[in-house]
Design a protein around this motif. Structure first.
Motif, short mmCIF file in Angstrom:
data_model
loop_
_atom_site.label_atom_id
_atom_site.label_comp_id
_atom_site.label_asym_id
_atom_site.label_seq_id
_atom_site.Cartn_x
_atom_site.Cartn_y
_atom_site.Cartn_z
N UNK A 99 0.81 -1.21 0.00
CA UNK A 99 0.00 0.00 0.00
C UNK A 99 0.85 1.27 0.00
N UNK A 100 1.72 1.42 0.97
CA UNK A 100 2.49 2.65 1.08
C UNK A 100 3.46 2.80 -0.08
N UNK A 101 4.09 1.71 -0.50
CA UNK A 101 5.05 1.78 -1.61
C UNK A 101 4.35 2.08 -2.93
N UNK A 102 3.11 1.56 -3.10
CA UNK A 102 2.36 1.89 -4.30
C UNK A 102 2.09 3.38 -4.40
N UNK A 103 1.72 3.99 -3.27
CA UNK A 103 1.47 5.43 -3.27
C UNK A 103 2.74 6.19 -3.64
N UNK A 104 3.88 5.73 -3.14
CA UNK A 104 5.15 6.35 -3.49
C UNK A 104 5.44 6.24 -4.99
N UNK A 105 4.98 5.15 -5.59
CA UNK A 105 5.27 4.90 -7.01
C UNK A 105 4.34 5.65 -7.95
N UNK A 106 3.29 6.27 -7.45
CA UNK A 106 2.34 6.98 -8.31
C UNK A 106 2.96 8.23 -8.91
N UNK A 107 2.57 8.53 -10.13
CA UNK A 107 2.87 9.81 -10.74
C UNK A 107 1.88 10.85 -10.22
N UNK A 108 2.09 12.11 -10.55
CA UNK A 108 1.13 13.15 -10.20
C UNK A 108 -0.23 12.82 -10.82
N UNK A 109 -1.29 12.91 -10.02
CA UNK A 109 -2.65 12.55 -10.42
C UNK A 109 -2.78 11.05 -10.73
N UNK A 110 -1.90 10.23 -10.16
CA UNK A 110 -1.96 8.79 -10.38
C UNK A 110 -3.13 8.15 -9.66
N UNK A 111 -3.54 6.97 -10.17
CA UNK A 111 -4.68 6.24 -9.62
C UNK A 111 -4.24 4.83 -9.22
N UNK A 112 -4.41 4.52 -7.95
CA UNK A 112 -4.10 3.19 -7.42
C UNK A 112 -5.39 2.42 -7.24
N UNK A 113 -5.47 1.24 -7.85
CA UNK A 113 -6.67 0.40 -7.74
C UNK A 113 -6.27 -0.91 -7.07
N UNK A 114 -6.81 -1.14 -5.89
CA UNK A 114 -6.52 -2.36 -5.12
C UNK A 114 -7.63 -3.37 -5.38
#
Length: 328
Positions: free
Chosen positions: A218-233
Motif C-alpha cells: 500500500x504505502x510503496x504503491x502510493x510512493x510509485x504513483x505519478x502526479x494525479x496517479x490512480x491506485x486500484x486495489x
C-alpha cells in the motif's frame, strides 16, 4: 447433477465432487451446461472460509465458466438454447450445471476453444472495470501491473496494450517476466531482486497501478504513483491492514480505489450487468479478433480441483488454470 461441495472449511481435501440438486433458471436467467470452469484465488479464499458468497449466490465455488445454454428462464429474449457462452458468476461454476443471469453472459467467439474461454469472464470483468471504468487508463499512460504472471496480470497486459498504454509488470522470476514481455509488457521488474518503486520512479511514476497485494504494497504503491496517479486495489494477498501516508497521496493529488466484482449487484450502476455490457462492447471484439487471448497454464479435470488450487501458488504457473467438466 454433480458439483464440488465444501465439506467445511480448510485445505483442498474439503472439496468433494458429489451429486446435488440441479439448479433451475429463474426469471431473466439461463441454465448453462458447463464445459469448463475457471479457477480464481477467490475460490481458494472461499474454501478456507474467508470469502463467503453473496446471500443470493450458490455455495458451490466458481466465479466463471463456459458451456452451452440448455434452458431459458422467463423473460430471456436475446439468447437461445444451444448458444455457446461463457459467464461471469457469483458462484456455482464448479458444477455440471449453473443458473446465471442472462446479462452476465458473453458469446464464445468462433474459433475459440470453450475450455480456454472459461478462463476469460472473471479476468475480463476485473481488468476492464478497474483499468478503464474506474482508473480511466488512457493511451500513452504508464500502468504498473503487479503479479504480471497471474490470470489477471496476463490479461491486463494485453488489454492495456490495446488501449495504447505503456505496461510495467512485477513478477517473481525472469522466466515469467520474459513471457510478460511477449504479451506486451515493456518494463519488467523482478520483485525478488529489484525495488519496483525505484524502477517506476525512473519512468516518472505510474499513472495507474493495478494491485493484488493490498496492505503489503500500500504505502510503496502510493510512493510509485505519478502526479494525479490512480491506485486500484483488487486483492489482499499481502494482508488486509497496512499504513497509508496521506501526505504523499495528497502531494501527488493521487486517488485510491478498492473494488471487487463478486459483490456487485446484478443490475444498476456499477453492476455485473453493466460491467459485462462494457466488456462485450469494447473488449470482446479484440478477443474475437485474437488481439487479446486467454493465457491458460493448465487444464485439469474437475475431480482434481484440489490440485488446481495448489497450482495457483506454483512458481511454474503462468496465466489461468481451468477445470474441465465431462458432459453428462
Amino acid at each position: 447433477m454433480r458439483a464440488i461441495e465444501l465439506n467445511g472449511f480448510g485445505g483442498p481435501e474439503v472439496m468433494a465432487w458429489t451429486v446435488t440438486v440441479d439448479p433451475e433458471p429463474g426469471p431473466g436467467e439461463v441454465l448453462v451446461e458447463v464445459v469448463a470452469a475457471g479457477v480464481n484465488r477467490a475460490d481458494v479464499l472461499q474454501r478456507r472460509g474467508f470469502y463467503p458468497p453473496p446471500a443470493d449466490a450458490s455455495t458451490v465455488p466458481g466465479l466463471e465458466c463456459a458451456g452451452t445454454i440448455v434452458a431459458l428462464g422467463d423473460g430471456v429474449r436475446e439468447w437461445r438454447v444451444g448458444d455457446r457462452v461463457c459467464a461471469l458468476l457469483s458462484g456455482g461454476g464448479y458444477a455440471e450445471l449453473v443458473a446465471v443471469p442472462a446479462t452476465q453472459l458473453l458469446p464464445i467467439p468462433d474459433g475459440l476453444d470453450p475450455v480456454a474461454a472459461a478462463g476469460l469472464p472473471e479476468v475480463a470483468a476485473t481488468v476492464w472495470s478497474n483499468l478503464v471504468s474506474t482508473a480511466g487508463l488512457r493511451a500513452g499512460e504508464l500502468v504498473l501491473i503487479h503479479g504480471g504472471g497471474g490470470g489477471i496480470g496476463t490479461h491486463a497486459i494485453q488489454a492495456a496494450r490495446q488501449l495504447g498504454a505503456r505496461v510495467a509488470v512485477t513478477a517473481g522470476s525472469d522466466e515469467k517476466l520474459a513471457k510478460c514481455a511477449e504479451l506486451g509488457a515493456e518494463l519488467l521488474i523482478n520483485y525478488k531482486t529489484e525495488d519496483f518503486v525505484t524502477a517506476i520512479a525512473d519512468q516518472g511514476g505510474a499513472d495507474v497501478i493495478l494491485d493484488n497485494m493490498g496492505a503489503l504494497y500500500l504505502e510503496r504503491n502510493v510512493e510509485a504513483l505519478a502526479s494525479r496517479g490512480r491506485l486500484v486495489v483488487i486483492g489482499m494477498q499481502g494482508g488486509v491492514s497496512g499504513t497509508l501516508n496521506l501526505a504523499t497521496l495528497l502531494r501527488k493529488w493521487g486517488t485510491l480505489h478498492a473494488t471487487n466484482v463478486r459483490n456487485r449487484p446484478r443490475t444498476g450502476t456499477g453492476s455485473k450487468a453493466e460491467v459485462i455490457a462494457a466488456v462485450r462492447e469494447r473488449l470482446w471484439p479484440l478477443v474475437a479478433a485474437g488481439e487479446v487471448v486467454p493465457v491458460i497454464s493448465a487444464e485439469l479435470p474437475i475431480t482434481e480441483a484440489g490440485r488446481a488450487h495448489e497450482l495457483l501458488d506454483s512458481p511454474e504457473t503462468f496465466g489461468k488454470i481451468v477445470l474441465r467438466v465431462d458432459q453428462r
